[in-house]
Design a protein around this motif. Sequence first.
Motif, PDB file in Angstrom:
ATOM      1  N   PHE A 182      13.688  39.328  86.806  1.00  0.00           N
ATOM      2  CA  PHE A 182      13.412  40.503  85.986  1.00  0.00           C
ATOM      3  C   PHE A 182      14.686  41.095  85.398  1.00  0.00           C
ATOM      4  CE2 PHE A 182       8.960  41.610  86.645  1.00  0.00           C
ATOM      5  CZ  PHE A 182       8.620  40.862  87.758  1.00  0.00           C
ATOM      6  N   GLY A 183      14.528  41.717  84.232  1.00  0.00           N
ATOM      7  CA  GLY A 183      15.577  42.557  83.691  1.00  0.00           C
ATOM      8  C   GLY A 183      15.567  43.919  84.367  1.00  0.00           C
ATOM      9  N   GLY A 184      16.511  44.763  83.983  1.00  0.00           N
ATOM     10  CA  GLY A 184      16.649  46.060  84.621  1.00  0.00           C
ATOM     11  C   GLY A 184      15.633  47.105  84.183  1.00  0.00           C
ATOM     12  N   LYS A 234       9.174  31.279  90.226  1.00  0.00           N
ATOM     13  CA  LYS A 234       9.947  32.494  90.509  1.00  0.00           C
ATOM     14  C   LYS A 234      10.226  33.270  89.241  1.00  0.00           C
ATOM     15  CE  LYS A 234      14.551  33.748  92.232  1.00  0.00           C
ATOM     16  NZ  LYS A 234      15.784  33.215  92.867  1.00  0.00           N
ATOM     17  N   LEU A 235      10.043  34.587  89.311  1.00  0.00           N
ATOM     18  CA  LEU A 235      10.341  35.473  88.194  1.00  0.00           C
ATOM     19  C   LEU A 235      11.691  36.150  88.397  1.00  0.00           C
ATOM     20  CD1 LEU A 235       6.967  37.336  87.509  1.00  0.00           C
ATOM     21  CD2 LEU A 235       8.020  35.555  86.134  1.00  0.00           C
ATOM     22  N   ASN A 274       4.080  55.729  89.145  1.00  0.00           N
ATOM     23  CA  ASN A 274       3.440  55.602  90.457  1.00  0.00           C
ATOM     24  C   ASN A 274       2.416  54.471  90.535  1.00  0.00           C
ATOM     25  OD1 ASN A 274       4.842  57.834  91.600  1.00  0.00           O
ATOM     26  ND2 ASN A 274       3.507  59.173  90.420  1.00  0.00           N
ATOM     27  N   GLN A 275       2.591  53.474  89.689  1.00  0.00           N
ATOM     28  CA  GLN A 275       1.701  52.319  89.727  1.00  0.00           C
ATOM     29  C   GLN A 275       2.518  51.035  89.843  1.00  0.00           C
ATOM     30  OE1 GLN A 275      -1.389  52.121  86.763  1.00  0.00           O
ATOM     31  NE2 GLN A 275      -1.546  54.347  86.620  1.00  0.00           N
ATOM     32  N   GLY A 276       1.821  49.949  90.169  1.00  0.00           N
ATOM     33  CA  GLY A 276       2.478  48.647  90.217  1.00  0.00           C
ATOM     34  C   GLY A 276       2.662  48.069  88.829  1.00  0.00           C
ATOM     35  N   LEU A 277       3.307  46.930  88.756  1.00  0.00           N
ATOM     36  CA  LEU A 277       3.533  46.274  87.478  1.00  0.00           C
ATOM     37  C   LEU A 277       2.263  45.601  86.987  1.00  0.00           C
ATOM     38  CD1 LEU A 277       6.447  46.347  88.892  1.00  0.00           C
ATOM     39  CD2 LEU A 277       7.014  44.555  87.259  1.00  0.00           C
ATOM     40  N   GLY A 305      15.375  46.269  88.044  1.00  0.00           N
ATOM     41  CA  GLY A 305      14.162  45.475  88.047  1.00  0.00           C
ATOM     42  C   GLY A 305      13.878  44.928  89.434  1.00  0.00           C
ATOM     43  N   GLN A 313       5.051  49.196  83.726  1.00  0.00           N
ATOM     44  CA  GLN A 313       4.861  49.955  84.972  1.00  0.00           C
ATOM     45  C   GLN A 313       4.654  51.415  84.617  1.00  0.00           C
ATOM     46  OE1 GLN A 313       8.178  49.889  87.779  1.00  0.00           O
ATOM     47  NE2 GLN A 313       6.737  49.852  89.484  1.00  0.00           N
ATOM     48  N   GLY A 331       0.831  44.748  93.610  1.00  0.00           N
ATOM     49  CA  GLY A 331       0.288  45.920  94.274  1.00  0.00           C
ATOM     50  C   GLY A 331       1.035  47.171  93.839  1.00  0.00           C
ATOM     51  N   TYR A 376       6.203  42.957  81.483  1.00  0.00           N
ATOM     52  CA  TYR A 376       5.369  43.732  82.384  1.00  0.00           C
ATOM     53  C   TYR A 376       5.570  45.225  82.062  1.00  0.00           C
ATOM     54  CZ  TYR A 376       4.221  39.879  85.563  1.00  0.00           C
ATOM     55  OH  TYR A 376       3.729  38.720  86.110  1.00  0.00           O
ATOM     56  N   PHE A 424       7.840  36.803  79.992  1.00  0.00           N
ATOM     57  CA  PHE A 424       6.831  37.802  80.280  1.00  0.00           C
ATOM     58  C   PHE A 424       7.355  39.207  79.962  1.00  0.00           C
ATOM     59  CE2 PHE A 424       4.291  34.895  82.901  1.00  0.00           C
ATOM     60  CZ  PHE A 424       5.246  33.955  83.272  1.00  0.00           C
ATOM     61  N   TYR A 463       9.306  30.202  80.822  1.00  0.00           N
ATOM     62  CA  TYR A 463       8.179  31.047  80.478  1.00  0.00           C
ATOM     63  C   TYR A 463       8.707  32.473  80.418  1.00  0.00           C
ATOM     64  CZ  TYR A 463       5.043  27.178  81.846  1.00  0.00           C
ATOM     65  OH  TYR A 463       4.383  25.970  81.956  1.00  0.00           O
ATOM     66  N   PHE A 480       9.384  45.921  81.693  1.00  0.00           N
ATOM     67  CA  PHE A 480      10.275  44.934  82.274  1.00  0.00           C
ATOM     68  C   PHE A 480      10.053  43.571  81.618  1.00  0.00           C
ATOM     69  CE2 PHE A 480      12.078  47.250  85.781  1.00  0.00           C
ATOM     70  CZ  PHE A 480      11.149  48.234  86.058  1.00  0.00           C
ATOM     71  N   LEU A 485       0.875  42.897  83.866  1.00  0.00           N
ATOM     72  CA  LEU A 485       1.290  41.978  82.816  1.00  0.00           C
ATOM     73  C   LEU A 485       0.847  42.500  81.458  1.00  0.00           C
ATOM     74  CD1 LEU A 485       2.580  39.229  82.165  1.00  0.00           C
ATOM     75  CD2 LEU A 485       0.280  38.249  82.289  1.00  0.00           C
TER      76      LEU A 485
END
Lengths: 115, 117
Positions: free
Chosen positions: A105-107, A102-103, A41-44, B42, A38, B109, A36, A34, A32, A90, A46
């Motif tokens: 992530f790229g950099g 489990k995800l 100052n906020q979370g990720l 990441g 960001q 979060g 994301y 995705f 799968y 991301f 989708l």
Amino acid sequence: AQSVTQLDSQVPVFEEAPVELRCNYSSSVSVYLFWYVQYPNQGLQLLLKYLSGSTLVKSINGFEAEFNKSQTSFHLRKPSVHISDTAEYFCAVSDLKAAGNKLTFGGGTRVLVKP
Amino acid sequence: EAGVAQSPRYKIIEKRQSVAFWCNPISGHATLYWYQQILGQGPKLLIQFQNNGVVDDSQLPKDRFSAERLKGVDSTLKIQPAKLEDSAVYLCASSLDHSRSGANEQFFGPGTRLTVL
């Protein structure tokens, strides 16, 4: 183990210009995919996801990504960016054979939209 | 619907001190994740819980990091003692139930930014 490569760490782009963010992953097994976003100052959050079916997926704010199995890629595009698209993006992969959804992530790619 | 809550938002400590972070997932979400996001990288999964059980802690540095989710709801991540390289943003995420078919979306979060001096 799965790995994700985002080839560009930063992408400056002018407002109303197109942008493409590149993402390649390592495994050819079923995955799968995705994207994301960001904001500062906020979370990720989708942005969009590919699970199955049509290889072209779209978000509500004009982004789209295309799953290419042969090239193990999931590049993100937007034909015309806005100042508000300034953020870090991301790419992430979930290996269907790995336990736990489990995800990996790229950099990340930092997009800076200039007026 | 309330999102994933984390506290504190910022923490500055000296090396060798201890620190704890708290996360309250979205109500009804069985799966909870802790990620470490070092500047310029990441997020990396540290530990994943399903209710109050650990699903994956393979990347958790167990000599100094610990986490618990005793009642299957909120969770605490602790570092003791902290090192300079632990400076990062610690993200908590939750999803409905990872064991169900399909990829349940993870909700993140705002994170806790830790600076170790």
